[in-house]
Design an enzyme around this catalytic site. Structure first.
Site, PDB file in Angstrom:
ATOM      1  N   ARG A 174       0.774  -1.061  -0.233  1.00 45.65           N
ATOM      2  CA  ARG A 174      -0.056  -0.018   0.064  1.00 45.65           C
ATOM      3  C   ARG A 174       0.930   1.117   0.104  1.00 45.65           C
ATOM      4  NH1 ARG A 174      -0.747   2.568   4.952  1.00 45.65           N
ATOM      5  NH2 ARG A 174       0.709   1.488   6.158  1.00 45.65           N
ATOM      6  N   ARG A 178      -0.564  10.181   4.024  1.00 43.30           N
ATOM      7  CA  ARG A 178      -0.850  11.127   5.352  1.00 43.30           C
ATOM      8  C   ARG A 178      -1.615  12.384   4.895  1.00 43.30           C
ATOM      9  NH1 ARG A 178       4.432  11.166   8.705  1.00 43.30           N
ATOM     10  NH2 ARG A 178       4.424   8.827   9.186  1.00 43.30           N
ATOM     11  N   ARG A 251      20.449  -8.218  -1.671  1.00 42.95           N
ATOM     12  CA  ARG A 251      20.711  -6.907  -2.295  1.00 42.95           C
ATOM     13  C   ARG A 251      21.977  -6.188  -1.563  1.00 42.95           C
ATOM     14  NH1 ARG A 251      20.833  -5.611  -7.187  1.00 42.95           N
ATOM     15  NH2 ARG A 251      20.386  -3.284  -7.029  1.00 42.95           N
ATOM     16  N   ARG A 282      20.718   7.540  -2.422  1.00 43.24           N
ATOM     17  CA  ARG A 282      20.621   8.743  -1.547  1.00 43.24           C
ATOM     18  C   ARG A 282      21.798   9.192  -1.007  1.00 43.24           C
ATOM     19  NH1 ARG A 282      17.838   5.741   3.871  1.00 43.24           N
ATOM     20  NH2 ARG A 282      19.236   3.826   3.776  1.00 43.24           N
ATOM     21  N   GLU A 302      25.140   6.414  -1.457  1.00 41.84           N
ATOM     22  CA  GLU A 302      24.864   5.118  -1.122  1.00 41.84           C
ATOM     23  C   GLU A 302      24.349   4.573  -2.542  1.00 41.84           C
ATOM     24  OE1 GLU A 302      22.234   4.315   2.338  1.00 41.84           O
ATOM     25  OE2 GLU A 302      21.167   3.159   1.170  1.00 41.84           O
ATOM     26  N   TYR A 353      14.881  -9.259   7.270  1.00 40.39           N
ATOM     27  CA  TYR A 353      15.023  -7.830   7.525  1.00 40.39           C
ATOM     28  C   TYR A 353      14.620  -7.411   8.818  1.00 40.39           C
ATOM     29  CZ  TYR A 353      15.640  -3.087   8.039  1.00 40.39           C
ATOM     30  OH  TYR A 353      15.989  -1.625   8.460  1.00 40.39           O
ATOM     31  N   ASP A 355      14.784  -4.459  11.886  1.00 42.91           N
ATOM     32  CA  ASP A 355      15.215  -3.186  12.235  1.00 42.91           C
ATOM     33  C   ASP A 355      15.706  -3.392  13.704  1.00 42.91           C
ATOM     34  OD1 ASP A 355      14.426  -1.125  10.425  1.00 42.91           O
ATOM     35  OD2 ASP A 355      12.450  -1.078  11.203  1.00 42.91           O
TER      36      ASP A 355
HETATM   37  C1  LIG Z   1      21.366  -0.289   4.912  1.00 44.55           C
HETATM   38  C2  LIG Z   1      20.594  -0.503   6.390  1.00 44.55           C
HETATM   39  C3  LIG Z   1      20.034   0.440   6.949  1.00 44.55           C
HETATM   40  C4  LIG Z   1      19.466   0.269   8.061  1.00 44.55           C
HETATM   41  N1  LIG Z   1      18.664   1.228   8.789  1.00 44.55           N
HETATM   42  C5  LIG Z   1      18.060   0.988  10.125  1.00 44.55           C
HETATM   43  C6  LIG Z   1      17.365   1.843  10.675  1.00 44.55           C
HETATM   44  O1  LIG Z   1      17.280   3.025  10.095  1.00 44.55           O
HETATM   45  N2  LIG Z   1      16.653   1.740  11.679  1.00 44.55           N
HETATM   46  C7  LIG Z   1      16.558   0.418  12.162  1.00 44.55           C
HETATM   47  O2  LIG Z   1      16.109  -0.052  13.232  1.00 44.55           O
HETATM   48  N3  LIG Z   1      17.242  -0.638  11.640  1.00 44.55           N
HETATM   49  C8  LIG Z   1      18.129  -0.582  10.601  1.00 44.55           C
HETATM   50  N4  LIG Z   1      18.731  -1.375  10.015  1.00 44.55           N
HETATM   51  C9  LIG Z   1      18.765  -2.581  10.769  1.00 44.55           C
HETATM   52  C10 LIG Z   1      19.749  -3.132  11.504  1.00 44.55           C
HETATM   53  O3  LIG Z   1      21.043  -2.859  10.988  1.00 44.55           O
HETATM   54  C11 LIG Z   1      19.730  -4.407  12.005  1.00 44.55           C
HETATM   55  O4  LIG Z   1      18.662  -4.499  12.772  1.00 44.55           O
HETATM   56  C12 LIG Z   1      21.077  -5.018  13.043  1.00 44.55           C
HETATM   57  O5  LIG Z   1      22.035  -4.350  12.711  1.00 44.55           O
HETATM   58  C13 LIG Z   1      21.023  -6.389  13.232  1.00 44.55           C
HETATM   59  O6  LIG Z   1      22.162  -6.947  14.083  1.00 44.55           O
HETATM   60  P1  LIG Z   1      22.648  -8.326  14.013  1.00 44.55           P
HETATM   61  O7  LIG Z   1      23.560  -8.512  15.021  1.00 44.55           O
HETATM   62  O8  LIG Z   1      21.665  -9.447  13.523  1.00 44.55           O
HETATM   63  O9  LIG Z   1      23.491  -8.381  12.731  1.00 44.55           O
HETATM   64  P2  LIG Z   1      24.752  -7.407  12.111  1.00 44.55           P
HETATM   65  O10 LIG Z   1      24.720  -6.220  12.599  1.00 44.55           O
HETATM   66  O11 LIG Z   1      25.024  -7.961  10.540  1.00 44.55           O
HETATM   67  O12 LIG Z   1      25.928  -8.440  12.916  1.00 44.55           O
HETATM   68  C14 LIG Z   1      26.377  -9.700  12.540  1.00 44.55           C
HETATM   69  C15 LIG Z   1      27.845  -9.733  12.936  1.00 44.55           C
HETATM   70  O13 LIG Z   1      28.201 -11.106  12.668  1.00 44.55           O
HETATM   71  C16 LIG Z   1      29.696 -10.992  11.932  1.00 44.55           C
HETATM   72  N5  LIG Z   1      29.759 -12.064  11.441  1.00 44.55           N
HETATM   73  C17 LIG Z   1      29.166 -12.677  10.401  1.00 44.55           C
HETATM   74  N6  LIG Z   1      29.665 -14.047  10.267  1.00 44.55           N
HETATM   75  C18 LIG Z   1      30.938 -14.243  10.778  1.00 44.55           C
HETATM   76  C19 LIG Z   1      31.964 -15.003  11.086  1.00 44.55           C
HETATM   77  N7  LIG Z   1      32.275 -16.122  10.117  1.00 44.55           N
HETATM   78  N8  LIG Z   1      32.863 -15.042  11.875  1.00 44.55           N
HETATM   79  C20 LIG Z   1      32.968 -13.779  12.800  1.00 44.55           C
HETATM   80  N9  LIG Z   1      32.003 -12.856  12.474  1.00 44.55           N
HETATM   81  C21 LIG Z   1      30.933 -13.030  11.883  1.00 44.55           C
HETATM   82  C22 LIG Z   1      29.476  -9.784  11.245  1.00 44.55           C
HETATM   83  O14 LIG Z   1      30.805  -9.174  10.936  1.00 44.55           O
HETATM   84  C23 LIG Z   1      28.554  -8.871  11.906  1.00 44.55           C
HETATM   85  O15 LIG Z   1      29.362  -7.940  12.701  1.00 44.55           O
HETATM   86  C24 LIG Z   1      19.388  -1.314   8.690  1.00 44.55           C
HETATM   87  C25 LIG Z   1      19.922  -2.359   7.901  1.00 44.55           C
HETATM   88  C26 LIG Z   1      20.649  -1.823   6.834  1.00 44.55           C
HETATM   89  C27 LIG Z   1      21.290  -3.186   5.861  1.00 44.55           C
END
Ligand SMILES: Cc1cc2nc3c(=O)[nH]c(=O)nc-3n(C[C@H](O)[C@H](O)[C@H](O)COP(=O)(O)OP(=O)(O)OC[C@H]3O[C@@H](n4cnc5c(N)ncnc54)[C@H](O)[C@@H]3O)c2cc1C
Length: 371
Positions: A174, A178, A251, A282, A302, A353, A355
């Site tokens: 959708r 607003r 992606r 952006r 980006e 995905y 947040d």
């Molecule tokens: C471009 C982008 C913009 C975003 N913007 C927002 C936002 O505005 N607001 C919001 O709430 N959320 C946002 N997010 C989401 C947010 O980034 C995630 O919710 C959060 O970072 C997830 O944390 P995580 O620990 O699951 O993953 P990650 O932060 O990816 O951490 C996983 C870690 O595991 C490590 N790892 C992986 N494999 C291995 C290995 N084999 N050995 C050792 N280490 C390893 C990686 O290096 C990484 O540091 C965004 C995400 C993206 C991609």
């Protein structure tokens, strides 16, 4: 019986691993965290450049309506009053986002909600008979030509790397119209950037936890597994199983960051470029996330692009093919031989995905089950 140096090995020092490590440590568990990157924080990590916290892996704005998550993070940091109000630039003309009365005024000169609603109906009329089969048809069906061509088409095609006619319709369920003059991108109750930046949050979560950076789990898996009774793995789920069933698709993005010898470049933290001929989606100007008054400024362009094993997996592509593959990996992970030793969590292991607030909520839920 084997004795272990640690109760938990946490693979990945991102937000998920950080919350789990904090909670496990709090309950007296011995925890070792490793990350293959040279820093903690995963994708929320900020790099200090010219005294400015630069969001190294893309713009991150904390927002949530989950009271438990909000109270949780506020134990560790306070938040500033940043409200995300991105601007769209289409051929040099500026539009407010998300689609609201300001946007409708900028597009059509309408000044009241009734005029805006009538204009949208007029714009949709030629497409109302459509049974949308792709993103282009869906956007025209929901919002009409002006909105689609000015603010949706080019941006989405750059994000997905293909024409809107080849992107599935379900991507836009959708259009969030607003009919108020409200430029706040999110509808959540709470929003902001941690005072001191995101590293302040992750550093506080990791306080008193042993962390080793620059350590890739797969380069030494057997030895690392031998250190701890249980392993929480937050990396890519397909990689854990050596991609033996196939590779999950993402992606990716790449970022070009530069320091500018001026105080203010674009007057806003986020400006989207919605025309196709501009190659980036952006420009971020990082100081505006924290109301910075530094003499210089740092901007990041980006660029979305294809994912390959040499670049970062950013956005999972949750189409039917990938979701089926994910189910197969999940079934493997649920086999007793893995369940005894391994826990899986975070955006890469769940191939979802999340947040930041979803990540924290999921990590706290796992913590409750496990500890
Ligand atoms: C471009 C982008 C913009 C975003 N913007 C927002 C936002 O505005 N607001 C919001 O709430 N959320 C946002 N997010 C989401 C947010 O980034 C995630 O919710 C959060 O970072 C997830 O944390 P995580 O620990 O699951 O993953 P990650 O932060 O990816 O951490 C996983 C870690 O595991 C490590 N790892 C992986 N494999 C291995 C290995 N084999 N050995 C050792 N280490 C390893 C990686 O290096 C990484 O540091 C965004 C995400 C993206 C991609």
């Amino acid at each position: 019986m084997a004795t272990f140096q640690y109760d938990y090995l946490v693979v990945g020092a991102g937000l998920f691993g950080a919350v789990f490590a904090r909670e496990a440590t709090q309950t007296g568990k011995r925890v070792l965290v490793i990350d293959k990157r040279c820093h903690t924080g995963g994708n929320i990590y900020c790099e200090q450049i010219a005294g400015i916290n630069v969001h190294k892996y893309g713009a991150h704005i904390f927002h949530t309506s989950n009271q438990e998550v909000w109270d949780y993070v506020n134990q560790f940091v306070s938040f500033n009053r940043y409200v995300n109000s991105p601007i769209a630039n289409y051929r040099g003309k500026l539009y407010n986002l998300p689609f609201n009365m300001n946007t409708f005024y900028q597009l059509w000169g309408v000044t009241t909600p009734d005029e805006a609603k009538a204009k949208i109906e007029e714009q949709r009329a030629p497409f109302k008979h459509l049974d949308p089969q792709n993103l282009e048809e869906q956007a025209l069906f929901l919002g009409g030509k002006d909105l689609y061509e000015t603010l949706i088409k080019g941006y989405t095609e750059k994000q997905w790397g293909r024409p809107a006619t080849q992107i599935p319709a379900f991507i836009i369920k959708r259009l969030p119209f607003r009919f108020t003059f409200d430029n706040n991108y999110f509808n959540d109750l709470y929003q902001g950037i941690p005072n001191g930046g995101y590293n302040a949050l992750t550093n506080a979560l990791f306080e008193g936890v042993e962390v080793r950076t620059g350590v890739n789990y797969f380069e030494n898996k057997a030895e690392l597994d031998g250190l701890a009774e249980r392993v929480l793995y937050t990396g890519k789920i397909d990689e854990f199983f050596d991609c033996k069933l196939g590779q999950l698709e993402y992606r990716s993005l790449h970022f070009e960051t530069e320091v500018l010898e001026r105080e203010n470049f674009q007057g806003n933290a986020v400006v989207n470029y919605t025309e196709k001929s501009v190659p980036y989606t952006r420009i971020l100007e990082h100081k505006h996330f924290e109301f910075g008054t530094q003499e210089k400024t740092v901007v990041t362009r980006e660029y979305p692009h294809e994912f390959s094993k040499d670049n970062e997996p950013y956005y999972p592509i949750n189409d039917n093919v990938n979701n089926r593959l994910l189910e197969q990996y999940k079934a493997l992970a649920n086999e007793p031989v893995y369940q005894q030793k391994y826990l899986f969590g975070g955006r890469l292991a769940d191939y979802k995905y999340y947040d930041m607030d979803d990540t924290i909520e999921a990590a706290l839920a796992l913590t409750k089950r496990e500890l």
